[in-house]
Write a protein that holds these residues in place. Structure first.
Motif, mmCIF file in Angstrom:
data_model
loop_
_atom_site.group_PDB
_atom_site.id
_atom_site.type_symbol
_atom_site.label_atom_id
_atom_site.label_comp_id
_atom_site.label_asym_id
_atom_site.label_seq_id
_atom_site.Cartn_x
_atom_site.Cartn_y
_atom_site.Cartn_z
ATOM 1 N N MET A 74 0.749 -0.966 0.112
ATOM 2 C CA MET A 74 -0.116 0.010 -0.133
ATOM 3 C C MET A 74 1.151 1.005 -0.063
ATOM 4 O O MET A 74 2.099 1.667 1.027
ATOM 5 C CB MET A 74 -0.748 -0.344 1.210
ATOM 6 N N ARG A 75 0.747 1.868 -0.740
ATOM 7 C CA ARG A 75 0.799 3.537 -1.108
ATOM 8 C C ARG A 75 0.457 4.669 -0.325
ATOM 9 O O ARG A 75 -0.293 4.644 -1.100
ATOM 10 C CB ARG A 75 1.971 3.709 -2.604
ATOM 11 N N ASP A 76 0.765 5.298 0.299
ATOM 12 C CA ASP A 76 0.280 6.479 0.738
ATOM 13 C C ASP A 76 1.366 8.066 1.397
ATOM 14 O O ASP A 76 2.377 7.256 2.197
ATOM 15 C CB ASP A 76 -0.260 6.287 2.369
ATOM 16 N N PRO A 77 0.879 8.469 0.259
ATOM 17 C CA PRO A 77 2.061 9.891 0.319
ATOM 18 C C PRO A 77 2.115 10.428 1.727
ATOM 19 O O PRO A 77 3.369 10.542 1.717
ATOM 20 C CB PRO A 77 1.152 11.113 -0.553
ATOM 21 N N SER A 108 6.442 9.102 3.284
ATOM 22 C CA SER A 108 7.057 9.300 2.117
ATOM 23 C C SER A 108 6.335 8.815 0.428
ATOM 24 O O SER A 108 7.338 8.475 -0.426
ATOM 25 C CB SER A 108 8.261 9.945 1.544
ATOM 26 N N GLY A 109 5.366 7.955 1.123
ATOM 27 C CA GLY A 109 4.543 6.877 -0.112
ATOM 28 C C GLY A 109 5.377 5.926 -0.430
ATOM 29 O O GLY A 109 5.418 4.562 -1.599
ATOM 30 N N THR A 110 6.626 5.106 0.298
ATOM 31 C CA THR A 110 7.179 4.065 0.410
ATOM 32 C C THR A 110 5.882 2.944 0.417
ATOM 33 O O THR A 110 4.953 2.908 1.612
ATOM 34 C CB THR A 110 8.279 4.083 1.308
ATOM 35 N N PHE A 139 3.555 -2.723 4.439
ATOM 36 C CA PHE A 139 2.536 -3.356 4.551
ATOM 37 C C PHE A 139 1.670 -2.497 5.270
ATOM 38 O O PHE A 139 1.679 -1.271 6.143
ATOM 39 C CB PHE A 139 3.205 -4.011 5.650
ATOM 40 N N ARG A 140 0.138 -2.651 5.173
ATOM 41 C CA ARG A 140 -1.292 -2.252 5.618
ATOM 42 C C ARG A 140 -1.105 -1.790 7.013
ATOM 43 O O ARG A 140 -0.612 -3.029 7.594
ATOM 44 C CB ARG A 140 -2.488 -2.578 5.162
ATOM 45 N N GLY A 141 -1.620 -0.512 8.196
ATOM 46 C CA GLY A 141 -1.340 -0.277 8.848
ATOM 47 C C GLY A 141 0.369 -0.724 9.509
ATOM 48 O O GLY A 141 0.097 -0.369 10.882
ATOM 49 N N THR A 142 1.254 -0.779 8.975
ATOM 50 C CA THR A 142 2.120 -0.419 9.439
ATOM 51 C C THR A 142 2.967 0.293 8.830
ATOM 52 O O THR A 142 2.583 1.220 7.996
ATOM 53 C CB THR A 142 3.069 -2.357 9.418
ATOM 54 N N ARG A 143 4.294 0.811 9.508
ATOM 55 C CA ARG A 143 5.310 1.126 8.569
ATOM 56 C C ARG A 143 6.302 0.655 8.244
ATOM 57 O O ARG A 143 7.262 1.319 7.877
ATOM 58 C CB ARG A 143 5.417 2.551 9.815
ATOM 59 N N VAL A 144 5.691 -0.481 7.719
ATOM 60 C CA VAL A 144 7.433 -1.700 7.880
ATOM 61 C C VAL A 144 6.984 -1.887 5.999
ATOM 62 O O VAL A 144 6.191 -2.136 5.189
ATOM 63 C CB VAL A 144 6.940 -2.947 7.933
ATOM 64 N N ASP A 152 10.302 -16.323 8.163
ATOM 65 C CA ASP A 152 10.230 -16.852 9.831
ATOM 66 C C ASP A 152 11.079 -16.021 10.194
ATOM 67 O O ASP A 152 10.710 -14.658 11.865
ATOM 68 C CB ASP A 152 10.010 -18.189 10.789
ATOM 69 N N GLU A 153 11.809 -14.961 10.277
ATOM 70 C CA GLU A 153 12.910 -14.495 10.607
ATOM 71 C C GLU A 153 12.633 -13.084 9.973
ATOM 72 O O GLU A 153 12.969 -11.923 11.560
ATOM 73 C CB GLU A 153 13.909 -15.022 9.613
ATOM 74 N N PHE A 154 12.188 -12.545 8.882
ATOM 75 C CA PHE A 154 11.643 -11.583 9.035
ATOM 76 C C PHE A 154 10.211 -10.475 9.766
ATOM 77 O O PHE A 154 10.284 -10.313 10.031
ATOM 78 C CB PHE A 154 11.204 -11.257 7.685
ATOM 79 N N LEU A 155 9.523 -12.403 10.193
ATOM 80 C CA LEU A 155 8.264 -11.778 11.180
ATOM 81 C C LEU A 155 8.756 -11.276 12.185
ATOM 82 O O LEU A 155 7.358 -10.420 12.600
ATOM 83 C CB LEU A 155 7.859 -13.060 10.758
ATOM 84 N N ASP A 156 9.766 -12.320 12.596
ATOM 85 C CA ASP A 156 9.859 -12.183 14.218
ATOM 86 C C ASP A 156 10.600 -10.473 13.802
ATOM 87 O O ASP A 156 10.648 -10.811 15.267
ATOM 88 C CB ASP A 156 11.401 -12.891 14.438
ATOM 89 N N GLN A 157 11.435 -9.971 13.106
ATOM 90 C CA GLN A 157 11.922 -8.785 13.624
ATOM 91 C C GLN A 157 11.118 -7.813 12.848
ATOM 92 O O GLN A 157 11.150 -6.660 13.458
ATOM 93 C CB GLN A 157 12.970 -8.348 12.284
ATOM 94 N N PHE A 158 9.421 -8.112 13.104
ATOM 95 C CA PHE A 158 8.360 -7.119 12.561
ATOM 96 C C PHE A 158 7.241 -7.882 12.830
ATOM 97 O O PHE A 158 5.995 -7.973 11.785
ATOM 98 C CB PHE A 158 8.598 -6.824 10.730
ATOM 99 N N PRO A 159 6.727 -7.266 13.841
ATOM 100 C CA PRO A 159 5.743 -8.829 14.633
ATOM 101 C C PRO A 159 4.385 -8.069 14.170
ATOM 102 O O PRO A 159 3.472 -8.244 13.726
ATOM 103 C CB PRO A 159 5.760 -8.405 16.273
ATOM 104 N N THR A 160 4.438 -6.330 13.443
ATOM 105 C CA THR A 160 3.564 -5.606 12.788
ATOM 106 C C THR A 160 3.142 -6.280 12.100
ATOM 107 O O THR A 160 1.350 -6.120 11.170
ATOM 108 C CB THR A 160 3.484 -4.436 13.215
ATOM 109 N N VAL A 161 3.262 -7.156 11.327
ATOM 110 C CA VAL A 161 3.694 -7.515 10.112
ATOM 111 C C VAL A 161 3.021 -9.003 9.617
ATOM 112 O O VAL A 161 3.568 -10.442 10.584
ATOM 113 C CB VAL A 161 4.855 -7.509 8.507
ATOM 114 N N ARG A 162 1.528 -9.359 9.624
ATOM 115 C CA ARG A 162 1.350 -11.126 9.823
ATOM 116 C C ARG A 162 2.003 -12.219 8.231
ATOM 117 O O ARG A 162 2.263 -10.690 7.623
ATOM 118 C CB ARG A 162 -0.248 -10.942 9.709
ATOM 119 N N ARG A 163 1.605 -13.419 8.337
ATOM 120 C CA ARG A 163 2.344 -13.820 7.873
ATOM 121 C C ARG A 163 1.499 -14.096 6.682
ATOM 122 O O ARG A 163 1.881 -13.602 5.112
ATOM 123 C CB ARG A 163 2.402 -15.371 8.118
ATOM 124 N N GLU A 164 -0.481 -13.742 6.670
ATOM 125 C CA GLU A 164 -1.331 -13.536 5.365
ATOM 126 C C GLU A 164 -0.311 -12.426 4.798
ATOM 127 O O GLU A 164 -0.670 -12.480 3.051
ATOM 128 C CB GLU A 164 -2.597 -13.514 5.798
#
Length: 64
Positions: A1-4, A8-10, A13-18, A34-46
Motif C-alpha cells: 500500500m502506498r500513502d504519501p 513519503s509514499g514508500t 504493509f497496510r497498517g504499519t510503517r514496515v 519467519d526471521e523477517f516476521l520475528d523482526q517485524f511483528p506488526t506484519v502478519r504472515r498472510e
C-alpha cells in the motif's frame, strides 16, 4: 500500500510503517520469512505472502 502521508509514499504493509522492500531485502540476504516476521511483528504472515504473490503477479504480467 502506498500513502504519501506514510514514509513519503514508500510501499508499506497496510497498517504499519514496515516497507515491502524490507521483506525483499531479508529474503535476498538469505533470511527466512519467519526471521523477517520475528523482526517485524506488526506484519502478519498472510500480509507478507499476499504482498509477495502480488509482486509475482505484477512481474509475470509485465513480461507477457
Amino acid at each position: 500500500m502506498r500513502d504519501p502521508e506514510i514514509m513519503s509514499g514508500t510501499p508499506c504493509f497496510r497498517g504499519t510503517r514496515v516497507p515491502f522492500q524490507a521483506l525483499l531485502d531479508y529474503l535476498e540476504g538469505g533470511e527466512t520469512l519467519d526471521e523477517f516476521l520475528d523482526q517485524f511483528p506488526t506484519v502478519r504472515r498472510e500480509m507478507a505472502i499476499a504482498a509477495l504473490e502480488t509482486a509475482k503477479d505484477k512481474l509475470l504480467a509485465s513480461i507477457e
